[in-house]
Design an enzyme around this catalytic site. Sequence first.
Site, PDB file in Angstrom:
ATOM      1  N   HIS A 125       0.808  -1.224   0.000  1.00  0.00           N
ATOM      2  CA  HIS A 125       0.000   0.000   0.000  1.00  0.00           C
ATOM      3  C   HIS A 125       0.846   1.280   0.000  1.00  0.00           C
ATOM      4  CE1 HIS A 125       0.544  -0.095   4.480  1.00  0.00           C
ATOM      5  NE2 HIS A 125       0.468   1.220   4.336  1.00  0.00           N
ATOM      6  N   ASP A 165      -0.191  -7.575   1.804  1.00  0.00           N
ATOM      7  CA  ASP A 165       0.373  -6.234   1.775  1.00  0.00           C
ATOM      8  C   ASP A 165       1.897  -6.312   1.674  1.00  0.00           C
ATOM      9  OD1 ASP A 165       0.533  -3.505   1.848  1.00  0.00           O
ATOM     10  OD2 ASP A 165       0.196  -3.328   4.017  1.00  0.00           O
ATOM     11  N   SER A 202       5.175   2.186   7.362  1.00  0.00           N
ATOM     12  CA  SER A 202       4.766   1.049   6.542  1.00  0.00           C
ATOM     13  C   SER A 202       5.964   0.471   5.808  1.00  0.00           C
ATOM     14  CB  SER A 202       3.740   1.487   5.503  1.00  0.00           C
ATOM     15  OG  SER A 202       2.482   1.656   6.065  1.00  0.00           O
TER      16      SER A 202
END
Length: 257
Positions: free
Chosen positions: A62, A116, A211
């Site tokens: 993402h 992810d 992330s």
Amino acid sequence: MVLYSFLLLLGISLAGGMESGIIGGKEAKRNSRPYMASIQNNKCHTCGGMLIREDYVLTAAHCLNLDVNSDLDNIEVVLGAHSINKVENNQQRIPVMEYIKHPLYKKSNEQDLSYDIMLLKLKNKAKLNKFVKVIHLPKKNRKTPANVKCSIAGWGIKSPKGNEASDVMQEVKLKLEENSKCKGMWQHYFNPEIMICSVSDGKHAFCKGDSGSPLICKTIPQGLASYTFDGNCTNTVYPQVYTKISYFLPWIKKIIG
């Protein structure tokens, strides 16, 4: 109801962006994590990642919401950095040539958060030295035990209510949570086969901007920071979730050879 709507109802927030970062940590020792990568868009840090080969960085899917690889003109990876706001002699800034998301990741509705994970193919090979090194992935897929102490690093705000990113790399120690507790809270959206999570103690956490940063357990990267609860990264109810790297070893090896 698709997962994205469910996430909005629960207040789940992906850990991308620069709203906040490592919480309850400390400044990392300079160049102590030579595998760390800062993924940048227009010279601005957006996510973390790790160098797994001279020409590949592993991160969260993402982190890039681009439609085609032609949109990569402004995407770069910075290696060997301690301060991302300075031009350090040890830094290597390399353009990203291609991004490869796991084929089961669906950015359109975020209903495949369990996949992810993404590989970034670098335009040029990194020059390996004491400041820039490749980190070795787990050798095989195995269960990750609870209560193991791990650590994660990144560049971001040091307070959940802050609004200014840290100039230097921060790191924090975290403890792995039992999969049963993670599944109990996240229900069927947590898959213990391909996810792991950390204890929510209200004091130590990763957050937005981190992330794709690797969760390191006994020198081995076990997870990639994926999502947390409503941007409230110190939430004591919902554990923070990571993509389990070892599950994806066959896919990674298939891509990089």
